[in-house]
Design a protein around this motif. Sequence first.
Motif, PDB file in Angstrom:
ATOM      1  N   ALA A 225       0.825  -1.206   0.000  1.00  0.00           N
ATOM      2  CA  ALA A 225       0.000   0.000   0.000  1.00  0.00           C
ATOM      3  C   ALA A 225       0.861   1.260   0.000  1.00  0.00           C
ATOM      4  O   ALA A 225       0.539   2.245  -0.675  1.00  0.00           O
ATOM      5  N   ALA A 226       1.961   1.237   0.749  1.00  0.00           N
ATOM      6  CA  ALA A 226       2.853   2.399   0.790  1.00  0.00           C
ATOM      7  C   ALA A 226       3.459   2.672  -0.581  1.00  0.00           C
ATOM      8  O   ALA A 226       3.563   3.832  -1.009  1.00  0.00           O
ATOM      9  N   LEU A 227       3.838   1.614  -1.289  1.00  0.00           N
ATOM     10  CA  LEU A 227       4.419   1.785  -2.615  1.00  0.00           C
ATOM     11  C   LEU A 227       3.365   2.199  -3.630  1.00  0.00           C
ATOM     12  O   LEU A 227       3.602   3.056  -4.486  1.00  0.00           O
ATOM     13  N   THR A 228       2.207   1.594  -3.532  1.00  0.00           N
ATOM     14  CA  THR A 228       1.126   1.902  -4.469  1.00  0.00           C
ATOM     15  C   THR A 228       0.636   3.337  -4.299  1.00  0.00           C
ATOM     16  O   THR A 228       0.187   3.973  -5.266  1.00  0.00           O
ATOM     17  N   GLY A 229       0.753   3.864  -3.101  1.00  0.00           N
ATOM     18  CA  GLY A 229       0.271   5.203  -2.826  1.00  0.00           C
ATOM     19  C   GLY A 229       1.202   6.321  -3.253  1.00  0.00           C
ATOM     20  O   GLY A 229       0.846   7.496  -3.134  1.00  0.00           O
ATOM     21  N   LEU A 230       2.372   5.998  -3.766  1.00  0.00           N
ATOM     22  CA  LEU A 230       3.304   7.039  -4.197  1.00  0.00           C
ATOM     23  C   LEU A 230       2.780   7.738  -5.455  1.00  0.00           C
ATOM     24  O   LEU A 230       2.257   7.096  -6.362  1.00  0.00           O
ATOM     25  N   ARG A 231       2.977   9.045  -5.496  1.00  0.00           N
ATOM     26  CA  ARG A 231       2.534   9.833  -6.642  1.00  0.00           C
ATOM     27  C   ARG A 231       3.560  10.930  -6.941  1.00  0.00           C
ATOM     28  O   ARG A 231       4.204  11.472  -6.044  1.00  0.00           O
ATOM     29  N   ARG A 247      15.033  -8.315   0.662  1.00  0.00           N
ATOM     30  CA  ARG A 247      14.222  -9.249  -0.125  1.00  0.00           C
ATOM     31  C   ARG A 247      12.729  -9.015   0.095  1.00  0.00           C
ATOM     32  O   ARG A 247      11.932  -9.106  -0.844  1.00  0.00           O
ATOM     33  N   LEU A 248      12.353  -8.729   1.343  1.00  0.00           N
ATOM     34  CA  LEU A 248      10.951  -8.403   1.600  1.00  0.00           C
ATOM     35  C   LEU A 248      10.519  -7.178   0.805  1.00  0.00           C
ATOM     36  O   LEU A 248       9.426  -7.146   0.223  1.00  0.00           O
ATOM     37  N   LEU A 249      11.378  -6.182   0.762  1.00  0.00           N
ATOM     38  CA  LEU A 249      11.069  -4.985  -0.017  1.00  0.00           C
ATOM     39  C   LEU A 249      11.028  -5.315  -1.508  1.00  0.00           C
ATOM     40  O   LEU A 249      10.163  -4.819  -2.243  1.00  0.00           O
ATOM     41  N   ALA A 250      11.953  -6.153  -1.971  1.00  0.00           N
ATOM     42  CA  ALA A 250      11.979  -6.527  -3.389  1.00  0.00           C
ATOM     43  C   ALA A 250      10.690  -7.236  -3.794  1.00  0.00           C
ATOM     44  O   ALA A 250      10.162  -7.008  -4.895  1.00  0.00           O
ATOM     45  N   GLU A 251      10.172  -8.097  -2.932  1.00  0.00           N
ATOM     46  CA  GLU A 251       8.898  -8.767  -3.234  1.00  0.00           C
ATOM     47  C   GLU A 251       7.782  -7.754  -3.435  1.00  0.00           C
ATOM     48  O   GLU A 251       6.963  -7.891  -4.360  1.00  0.00           O
ATOM     49  N   ALA A 252       7.763  -6.740  -2.570  1.00  0.00           N
ATOM     50  CA  ALA A 252       6.716  -5.723  -2.695  1.00  0.00           C
ATOM     51  C   ALA A 252       6.892  -4.906  -3.976  1.00  0.00           C
ATOM     52  O   ALA A 252       5.911  -4.561  -4.645  1.00  0.00           O
ATOM     53  N   VAL A 253       8.136  -4.601  -4.324  1.00  0.00           N
ATOM     54  CA  VAL A 253       8.396  -3.848  -5.556  1.00  0.00           C
ATOM     55  C   VAL A 253       7.910  -4.628  -6.773  1.00  0.00           C
ATOM     56  O   VAL A 253       7.252  -4.083  -7.664  1.00  0.00           O
ATOM     57  N   LEU A 254       8.229  -5.919  -6.819  1.00  0.00           N
ATOM     58  CA  LEU A 254       7.768  -6.750  -7.932  1.00  0.00           C
ATOM     59  C   LEU A 254       6.239  -6.760  -8.023  1.00  0.00           C
ATOM     60  O   LEU A 254       5.664  -6.702  -9.117  1.00  0.00           O
ATOM     61  N   GLU A 255       5.596  -6.826  -6.878  1.00  0.00           N
ATOM     62  CA  GLU A 255       4.135  -6.880  -6.862  1.00  0.00           C
ATOM     63  C   GLU A 255       3.523  -5.588  -7.410  1.00  0.00           C
ATOM     64  O   GLU A 255       2.614  -5.626  -8.249  1.00  0.00           O
ATOM     65  N   VAL A 256       4.023  -4.439  -6.965  1.00  0.00           N
ATOM     66  CA  VAL A 256       3.392  -3.193  -7.425  1.00  0.00           C
ATOM     67  C   VAL A 256       3.759  -2.890  -8.867  1.00  0.00           C
ATOM     68  O   VAL A 256       2.948  -2.300  -9.598  1.00  0.00           O
ATOM     69  N   GLN A 257       4.970  -3.292  -9.296  1.00  0.00           N
ATOM     70  CA  GLN A 257       5.316  -3.092 -10.703  1.00  0.00           C
ATOM     71  C   GLN A 257       4.412  -3.919 -11.612  1.00  0.00           C
ATOM     72  O   GLN A 257       4.094  -3.506 -12.727  1.00  0.00           O
ATOM     73  N   ARG A 258       4.002  -5.074 -11.130  1.00  0.00           N
ATOM     74  CA  ARG A 258       3.086  -5.921 -11.906  1.00  0.00           C
ATOM     75  C   ARG A 258       1.769  -5.194 -12.179  1.00  0.00           C
ATOM     76  O   ARG A 258       1.092  -5.458 -13.176  1.00  0.00           O
ATOM     77  N   HIS A 259       1.428  -4.246 -11.307  1.00  0.00           N
ATOM     78  CA  HIS A 259       0.189  -3.484 -11.458  1.00  0.00           C
ATOM     79  C   HIS A 259       0.438  -2.084 -12.012  1.00  0.00           C
ATOM     80  O   HIS A 259      -0.428  -1.216 -11.913  1.00  0.00           O
TER      81      HIS A 259
END
Length: 495
Positions: A225-231, A247-259
């Motif tokens: 949510a924190a990454l998705t909320g960036l503008r 690695r935890l952060l990398a997983e989140a980055v991959l997820e939001v980039q997918r969207h």
Amino acid sequence: MSPTLDELLAGRPAGPAVDVDRLAARVRASGRVLLVLDDDPTGTQSVADLPVLLDWSPASLAWAFDQDRPAVYVMTNSRSLAPSDAAARNREVARTALAVAAGRGVELCFVSRSDSTLRGHFPLETDVLAAAVREATGEPLDGVLLVPAFGDAGRVTVGGVHWAGADGVYAPVGETEFARDATFGYRASDLRAWVAEKSAGRIAAAAVGVLDLTVLRTDPAAVVAALTGLRDGAVLACDAVEENDLRLLAEAVLEVQRHGVRLVVRAGPPFPRALVGQRPHPPLEPAELAAVRAGGPAQDAVGGLVVVGSHVALTTRQLDRLLERRHPVRLELDVATVQGAGVSGAALAAHVADLAGQASAALGVGDVVVSTSRRLAVVDGADAALALAREVSSALVAVVRQVLTVRPPRFVVAKGGITSSDVAARGLGITRAMVRGPVLPGIVSLWEPVDGPARGIPYVVFAGNVGGDESLADVVAALADRAERGPSGAPTLTT
């Protein structure tokens, strides 16, 4: 205030272990390639088996993309440049890379790799990359992730504050010698205040978010949510202490980039490793080093060449221990002679030729160190300090170039960021190489040049601000293929 790491982490939970194989598989499935613009060559110390370029022509970038690796490193050496030149170089690399990648159907994610002690052109470089992304895609950047942590070297971020550790205790990075850098100095240790300071107030501290370590380790949905909320290119400073945090952060980055979230990353050395799902590579074995030399000019060479340009106190201690333990021939480039070159260029040329001649002769017997004189030169202002650093580096490069034509060394070690870039590109003529892995655990990268006169000569890039007092001697011992034990009888591989 000098807490231990345990004290910094008191009350912080551990995070769930990331499955690295699964992370790597997700990276491969994404088809995305990290384009890491490295402001000096030492950023490769955390990765292995990736292409590295010192030339960003379309042909070289095409070669790198054709290696079918999840990341490509481009050495901009921008930390040695004035701001306007650094901006121009980042812009040129980004535009060329985007054009070549588009022609191959490759999607890029930009990483601006810089110093884990916060020295470098920020936010200038991420601003340039954000503009390049907008120019190429027509879409604005969503956010900039600030991830300077480098646990192997004692740099950690907790609660938005960046710390530098030595001898088991940690100091706020703004209170260390790194913050007193003549060119890139600063005062703040809280990354929110640091961003405001480095942007001269354009980005307010209150506008900078912090991804807290506890949230990172316990609430993946909140991280996404924190990454998705960036503008609009907002900066998010990310806590991290150890590899699993990255690695935890990398997983989140991959997820939001997918969207479709568009990010540029400003990071210390290890985060790109997490972003591509690599495990830390163990220190290279003697057989792997011999394989680099096989069939090349260094195969039967006797002595190796160590070039020391960095002036930080740690480098000087490392140099002293190298001289005490291994007794190489030590030659010194006189910085005062470099400063006086405008008056007497002939004197500098003669000094360089003399050093190169002595080094070439001594390499037939054993190892040689060419270092700058250790006394800091007096200069007036950041621009003058940077200009002198470039002049000194050019003189060291000239020594290396002359030595290479007479007696190729068994290996070359370059100590210091500007030094290692200039020695590689201008001294050894490297344009393309493969990063083979570290010489010490987690730090100190070895490249295999794949073109030019240095092909087959192991090249080691060694940051000025990493390792312990014994580390430079440890590296030389490993490259010389001669085992050495420290005073305790244990291998002296200090990080």
